[in-house]
Design an enzyme around this catalytic site. Structure first.
Site, PDB file in Angstrom:
ATOM      1  CB  CYS A  83      -0.896  -0.031   1.240  1.00  0.00           C
ATOM      2  SG  CYS A  83      -2.174   1.225   1.203  1.00  0.00           S
ATOM      3  CB  CYS A  90      -0.103   3.158   3.402  1.00  0.00           C
ATOM      4  SG  CYS A  90      -1.592   3.542   4.327  1.00  0.00           S
ATOM      5  CB  CYS A 174      -7.262   3.151   1.678  1.00  0.00           C
ATOM      6  SG  CYS A 174      -6.914   2.508   3.313  1.00  0.00           S
ATOM      7  CD  GLN A 282     -13.761  -4.115  19.241  1.00  0.00           C
ATOM      8  OE1 GLN A 282     -12.656  -3.964  18.716  1.00  0.00           O
ATOM      9  NE2 GLN A 282     -13.930  -4.083  20.546  1.00  0.00           N
ATOM     10  CE1 TYR A 311     -13.242   2.692  30.715  1.00  0.00           C
ATOM     11  CE2 TYR A 311     -13.362   0.640  31.949  1.00  0.00           C
ATOM     12  CZ  TYR A 311     -12.929   1.939  31.832  1.00  0.00           C
ATOM     13  OH  TYR A 311     -12.181   2.503  32.838  1.00  0.00           O
ATOM     14  CD  GLU A 332     -19.380   3.979  26.250  1.00  0.00           C
ATOM     15  OE1 GLU A 332     -18.674   2.966  26.159  1.00  0.00           O
ATOM     16  OE2 GLU A 332     -18.971   5.131  26.022  1.00  0.00           O
ATOM     17  CB  CYS A 407      -6.720  -1.809  22.184  1.00  0.00           C
ATOM     18  SG  CYS A 407      -7.132  -0.301  23.058  1.00  0.00           S
TER      19      CYS A 407
HETATM   20  C1  LIG Z   1     -12.375   0.112  23.363  1.00  0.00           C
HETATM   21  S1  LIG Z   1     -14.017   0.753  23.387  1.00  0.00           S
HETATM   22  C2  LIG Z   1     -14.927  -0.702  23.735  1.00  0.00           C
HETATM   23  C3  LIG Z   1     -16.365  -0.695  23.346  1.00  0.00           C
HETATM   24  C4  LIG Z   1     -17.094  -2.050  23.350  1.00  0.00           C
HETATM   25  N1  LIG Z   1     -16.729  -2.876  24.462  1.00  0.00           N
HETATM   26  C5  LIG Z   1     -16.899  -2.777  22.037  1.00  0.00           C
HETATM   27  O1  LIG Z   1     -16.352  -3.882  22.020  1.00  0.00           O
HETATM   28  O2  LIG Z   1     -17.330  -2.252  21.000  1.00  0.00           O
HETATM   29  C6  LIG Z   1     -13.972   1.669  24.870  1.00  0.00           C
HETATM   30  C7  LIG Z   1     -15.265   2.334  25.258  1.00  0.00           C
HETATM   31  O3  LIG Z   1     -15.095   2.948  26.544  1.00  0.00           O
HETATM   32  C8  LIG Z   1     -15.803   4.172  26.585  1.00  0.00           C
HETATM   33  N2  LIG Z   1     -15.225   4.961  27.682  1.00  0.00           N
HETATM   34  C9  LIG Z   1     -14.140   5.776  27.643  1.00  0.00           C
HETATM   35  N3  LIG Z   1     -13.877   6.260  28.866  1.00  0.00           N
HETATM   36  C10 LIG Z   1     -14.807   5.742  29.705  1.00  0.00           C
HETATM   37  C11 LIG Z   1     -15.043   5.868  31.102  1.00  0.00           C
HETATM   38  N4  LIG Z   1     -14.271   6.632  31.886  1.00  0.00           N
HETATM   39  N5  LIG Z   1     -16.065   5.190  31.632  1.00  0.00           N
HETATM   40  C12 LIG Z   1     -16.871   4.404  30.862  1.00  0.00           C
HETATM   41  N6  LIG Z   1     -16.703   4.264  29.528  1.00  0.00           N
HETATM   42  C13 LIG Z   1     -15.671   4.913  28.953  1.00  0.00           C
HETATM   43  C14 LIG Z   1     -15.631   4.717  25.185  1.00  0.00           C
HETATM   44  O4  LIG Z   1     -16.647   5.663  24.880  1.00  0.00           O
HETATM   45  C15 LIG Z   1     -15.736   3.438  24.319  1.00  0.00           C
HETATM   46  O5  LIG Z   1     -17.066   3.192  23.935  1.00  0.00           O
END
Ligand SMILES: C[S@@+](CC[C@H](N)C(=O)[O-])C[C@H]1O[C@@H](n2cnc3c(N)ncnc32)[C@H](O)[C@@H]1O
Length: 467
Positions: A83, A90, A174, A282, A311, A332, A407
């Protein structure tokens, strides 16, 4: 005899200095590592075995940051770039010069190093399983964000050149995006040129078009397009654009108009999800399914458990576990994502899942009051991981199992160490490759309680800001 410390001092380069160096390994975050008399230089764009000209961007006492400006001699294991844009590799695929098996080996090694060096965990004691490789090595992303920039024939639309906030490289194809998403980006660029629209100039803070986000429903074929501009009015767009108007100063005026489809539908883990344009989802649909299957296997649900999904975003992990759980509670911080989660539960006929808008720091204690203690806590925080205080809120729950989706191994490692110190045993650690051609690493950890949990008191000076 010369003191080795003074040699390190002598080797310290100056900002903008160019040095020819050889890359010997990869560091956390994916940059190449070069050494001169014990002084470490982290080189963006350098891969093991490469000889590069590195331009120093940040010299510090013990190490420097740099970027590769010329490849003098490619490492023996380099593979040709797939790419490229305008002849340049890229910026979204910095590891594409490594063959895929070498990428997987490097990720496995970086997870192991993070656990021992950052987490202080004994290497032999951490059960790191072999990384699950991705099925598709290219065209796997369901979401790409592009920037507009000024070009000779009107706006160009692509990625920022590595380390350059002010320079955009035009993109025609891309290789991380699907074909439909590529076609949509090009269509928007043609429309912008036809209508004589201007790109936002980041130095002069003038102009119209800033960013474009294209999301693809990989299983549904739907497309969602979000355009971020600095103007209130636009000519009729060719596609279902969601326009979000940003102020040209530092503030954001917020969304003022949405055209076309506001939510994208995607299928994952046998469920249908509706995703608002600003909610997290995701970015690799196929591998998210493998990730969630790992979470399900680690959670070991028998149909009776109370599960906290902290989260939770639009609820996708919790909803994928709901059929095997007694009840699921999602937390969340983004209110729109919780609305999506509730709608998604309904859409899939799931009646044992509840969702709450709250920060993980302040929301866990009230949730235990409302719902009772969880048997299983699932965590999936952003890259920054959990603060020590949030780890304590999780520990207080006294759950039998914690399934931690991360992650970023460098923030996962100290969080795991804190949980182990409190009385959990790390039983499994599974790296998953969600992002081929990049250094990003996803991991799922399973911790099991083996006795009483010891939670230290909060420090008085820990601050109250939401993490
Ligand atoms: C890595 S994503 C995971 C989302 C979900 N578990 C998924 O698999 O799609 C992290 C999430 O945490 C939320 N987030 C960030 N800071 C936070 C906090 N202090 N308390 C609760 N949620 C939070 C973000 O808005 C986001 O949706």
């Amino acid at each position: 005899m010369a003191d080795p410390e003074s040699k390190v001092g002598e080797a310290r380069p100056r900002r903008a200095e160019r040095l020819e160096v050889e890359i010997d390994s990869l560091a956390q975050g994916g940059r190449g590592v070069a050494r001169r008399n014990g002084y470490v230089i982290f080189v963006a764009g350098g891969l093991p075995g490469d000889r590069v000209i590195a331009e120093i961007t940040k010299p510090k006492r013990r190490f420097a940051e740099a970027r590769a400006v010329e490849l003098v001699q490619a490492g023996a294991e380099r593979v040709p770039d797939t790419c490229t844009h305008g002849g340049e590799p890229c910026p979204g695929a910095p590891w594409q010069g490594l063959a895929y098996p070498a990428q997987l080996a490097a990720k496995q090694q970086l997870v192991t190093e993070a656990m021992s060096r950052i987490g202080g965990l004994e290497t032999g004691a951490v059960p790191i399983e072999p990384i699950i490789g991705a099925d598709q090595h290219w065209r796997y992303r369901n979401k790409l964000e592009y920037s507009f920039g000024p070009g000779e024939d009107g706006p160009i639309l692509g990625f920022h050149a590595r380390g350059r906030w002010d320079l955009v490289v035009d993109v025609e194809d891309c290789h991380l995006a699907g074909e439909a998403g590529n076609a949509r980006r090009n269509e928007v660029r043609e429309w912008a040129r036809r209508e004589g629209l201007t790109a936002y100039d980041r130095s002069a803070r003038k102009g119209l078009l800033r960013n474009l986000v294209v999301r693809e429903g990989r299983r549904t074929g739907e497309l969602q397009t979000r355009l971020i501009t600095s103007a209130q009015k636009l000519p009729e767009p060719p596609v279902d654009l969601h326009t979000v108007i940003e102020g040209s100063g530092s503030g954001t005026d917020g969304p003022t108009g949405v055209l076309g489809r506001e939510r994208l539908t995607e299928q994952l883990a046998g469920l249908r999800f509706e995703i608002s344009h600003d909610a997290f989802f995701q970015t690799n649909t196929e591998m998210a399914e493998r990730l969630y299957a790992t979470v399900g296997a680690f959670a070991g649900l028998t149909g009776t458990e109370r599960v906290f999904d902290l989260y939770c975003g639009i609820g996708s992990i919790g909803l994928s576990l709901a059929a095997d759980a007694g009840e699921v509670w999602g937390v969340e911080v983004v209110a729109g994502a919780i609305q999506d989660a509730e709608r998604n539960a309904e859409l899939n006929g799931i009646t044992n899942a509840r969702f709450r808008v709250a920060s993980a720091r302040t929301g866990v204690r009230p949730l235990v009051e409302e719902a009772g203690r969880p048997d299983v806590v699932v965590l999936d925080p952003p890259r920054a991981g959990l603060s020590q205080k949030i780890v304590r809120r999780v520990l207080e729950c006294g759950a039998d199992r914690i399934v931690y989706v991360s992650c970023n191994p460098t923030t996962l490692a100290p969080n795991l160490a804190q949980m182990i110190e409190a009385g959990y045993r790390l039983e499994r650690l599974q790296p998953v490759d969600m992002f081929p051609q990049t250094p990003h690493i996803e991991c799922v950890a399973l911790l099991r309680r083996h006795g009483p949990i010891r939670v230290r008191p909060d420090e008085p000076d820990e601050g109250g800001a939401d993490e």
